[in-house]
Design an enzyme around this catalytic site. Structure first.
Site, PDB file in Angstrom:
ATOM      1  N   GLN A 266       0.823  -1.208   0.000  1.00  0.00           N
ATOM      2  CA  GLN A 266       0.000   0.000   0.000  1.00  0.00           C
ATOM      3  C   GLN A 266       0.856   1.257   0.000  1.00  0.00           C
ATOM      4  OE1 GLN A 266      -3.490  -0.119  -0.462  1.00  0.00           O
ATOM      5  NE2 GLN A 266      -2.679  -2.148  -0.940  1.00  0.00           N
ATOM      6  N   HIS A 269       1.619   3.110  -3.350  1.00  0.00           N
ATOM      7  CA  HIS A 269       0.623   3.933  -4.036  1.00  0.00           C
ATOM      8  C   HIS A 269       1.013   5.401  -4.067  1.00  0.00           C
ATOM      9  CE1 HIS A 269      -2.904   1.516  -5.111  1.00  0.00           C
ATOM     10  NE2 HIS A 269      -2.687   0.790  -4.036  1.00  0.00           N
ATOM     11  N   GLU A 335      -9.172   1.922   5.818  1.00  0.00           N
ATOM     12  CA  GLU A 335      -9.692   1.565   4.501  1.00  0.00           C
ATOM     13  C   GLU A 335      -9.543   0.059   4.280  1.00  0.00           C
ATOM     14  OE1 GLU A 335      -8.787   2.756  -0.180  1.00  0.00           O
ATOM     15  OE2 GLU A 335      -7.253   3.053   1.354  1.00  0.00           O
ATOM     16  N   HIS A 336      -8.339  -0.456   4.522  1.00  0.00           N
ATOM     17  CA  HIS A 336      -8.068  -1.892   4.432  1.00  0.00           C
ATOM     18  C   HIS A 336      -7.552  -2.369   5.787  1.00  0.00           C
ATOM     19  CE1 HIS A 336      -6.909  -0.039   0.483  1.00  0.00           C
ATOM     20  NE2 HIS A 336      -7.702  -0.984   0.006  1.00  0.00           N
ATOM     21  N   ASP A 369      -7.524  -5.739  -4.055  1.00  0.00           N
ATOM     22  CA  ASP A 369      -7.327  -4.691  -5.050  1.00  0.00           C
ATOM     23  C   ASP A 369      -7.693  -5.164  -6.446  1.00  0.00           C
ATOM     24  OD1 ASP A 369      -6.473  -2.732  -3.306  1.00  0.00           O
ATOM     25  OD2 ASP A 369      -4.337  -3.163  -3.567  1.00  0.00           O
ATOM     26  N   HIS A 428     -52.230  20.183   7.449  1.00  0.00           N
ATOM     27  CA  HIS A 428     -51.888  18.780   7.213  1.00  0.00           C
ATOM     28  C   HIS A 428     -53.095  17.890   7.531  1.00  0.00           C
ATOM     29  CE1 HIS A 428     -47.791  20.151   6.886  1.00  0.00           C
ATOM     30  NE2 HIS A 428     -47.311  18.914   6.780  1.00  0.00           N
TER      31      HIS A 428
END
Length: 440
Positions: A266, A269, A335-336, A369, A428
């Protein structure tokens, strides 16, 4: 290599953990003043503005926004057979998973003569953003397109930055992936200007209409996130994505080679990518550091990886027990999240906050992924505490259809009137009683 935070004596409260755990600092607000004029320029001048901005930021000006059909066909024809086979397998697995997410209409009979039906209706037109930057992401084409197609979206456009190296077209592998999935509309535009053009639409250089979309999905940089924030309301958005994150909860049973490799995967990235190890074992932490030193030297993007791993957003957190570790990873809401502990499946079942959970030694994040069948467009920056990753549900809207007979309305009319009076909204109630000439 990784900095350390020692929480073995006591784990802070959830509120304290949110501020003390390593996290990438991404201030979307700080980018708004830069992005606002870009969005406004595209709103007022359309394609001309988008192409001028593309030339300024990407160093190339495409002849048109929409990629010609022959360019899509050519990219697919020239795709490496091994990559094509991998994309086909990724697509097949993703379609299997996402097909099971499709919602069905449900009618509830509330009373005799009174029903409420929840209909699930797909968004009419969506823009699916595939970023450029430091890497090429044909897998993100799969992850965006498959759930949109499964949801029944009738009109979709893939948007990806043009590349000077490819004559102003998006990367050919991205184009090939789009063609492989049957996408016919691809726009060569990226960044904040892409989000604005998706929201406002325009007229292409050849006079073709570029219709605006109702929803934009897909990750991007801080400028993409800022544009999404500015445009939210005019269009729907999936999330304001930040740098990618991996957290690994591990004990002494974990293999340091696996852990180090996954942290690096990761980190490659982005220099801002976050890699977090939460462990009960000092020995494992030491072994992972040694493995990182060895493996980083051998990886292709060693400089980028080193920057990410040594940044303030990455580190090792020592905890006394796996239960304490679960408190930490739930507060972090990665996230992961990988679980590499004894009885990993049971531990994973106790996780509450994560974009996706990867169980045991044989379920690395990189599988997710590409080829697990799960979606890799996931919430970042702690948003997994309240938000989900991309799914078929992202592209569906639930609409309640209320169908009451005269008798069913008459039976409940008194309660409607009582609540209307309690809220000082008498009209109403009158909207109900006016239907019954006897005043009941």
């Amino acid at each position: 290599m990784l900095s350390r935070t020692d929480l073995r004596s006591a784990v802070p409260s959830a509120a304290e953990l949110r501020t003390t755990l390593p996290r990438a600092e991404v201030d979307v607000d700080a980018a708004l003043h830069l992005v606002r004029p870009i969005v406004e320029d595209v709103r007022t001048r359309g394609v001309d503005a988008a192409l001028e901005l593309t030339e300024r930021f990407d160093g190339v000006r495409p002849a048109s926004v929409r990629v010609p059909a022959e360019a899509l066909a050519s990219a697919l024809a020239g795709l490496d057979p091994a990559v094509r086979a991998a994309l086909e397998e990724s697509t097949s697995r993703a379609r299997r998973v996402h097909a099971d997410q499709v919602r069905v209409d449900k009618t509830t009979q509330v009373v005799p003569g009174g029903t409420v039906t929840e209909r699930w209706v797909p968004v009419s037109r969506v823009g699916l953003y595939v970023p450029g930057g430091l890497a090429v992401y044909p897998s993100s084409v799969v992850m965006n397109v498959v759930p949109a197609q499964a949801a029944g979206v009738e009109s979709l456009v893939v948007c990806s930055p043009p590349q000077a190296a490819f004559d102003g077209l998006p990367h050919p592998t991205v184009l090939a992936a789009a063609a492989l999935l049957g996408v016919e509309e691809v726009w060569a535009v990226g960044g904040a200007q892409a989000q604005a053009l998706l929201a406002y639409g325009g007229t292409d250089t050849d006079g073709t209409e570029l219709a605006p979309v109702d929803l934009v999905t897909g990750p991007g940089n801080i400028y993409v996130a800022a544009a999404k924030r500015l445009l939210r309301g005019l269009i729907g958005i999936d999330a304001e994505a930040g740098p990618t994150e991996i957290a690994i909860l591990a004990d002494e049973t974990a293999d340091p080679v696996h852990v180090a490799a996954d942290l690096i995967s990761q980190a490659e990235h982005d220099p801002l990518a976050a890699s977090i190890l939460v462990t009960t074992s000092v020995a494992l932490a030491d072994e992972v550091d040694a493995e990182l030193e060895r493996q980083v030297k051998a990886t292709r993007h060693a400089e980028r990886v080193t920057t990410a791993l040594t940044g303030a957003q990455s580190g090792t957190v020592l905890v006394a027990t796996v239960t304490d570790g679960l408190r930490v990873v739930d507060a972090y809401a990665a996230e992961h999240l990988e679980i590499q502990t004894a009885d990993a499946r049971a531990v994973a079942a106790r996780v509450r906050n994560a974009g996706a959970v990867f169980v045991g030694a044989w379920s690395p994040v990189s599988l997710g992924d590409y080829c697990a069948g799960s979606n890799h467009v996931l919430p970042t920056g702690g948003c997994a505490r309240h938000s989900s990753g991309l799914s078929v549900q992202t592209f569906l809207r639930g609409i309640h259809v209320v169908d009451y007979s005269e008798d069913a309305l008459r039976e409940v009319s008194g309660h409607v009137v009582a609540l209307a009076e309690a809220e000082d909204l008498p009209a109403h109630g009158q909207a109900v009683t006016a239907r019954f000439r006897d005043g009941a």
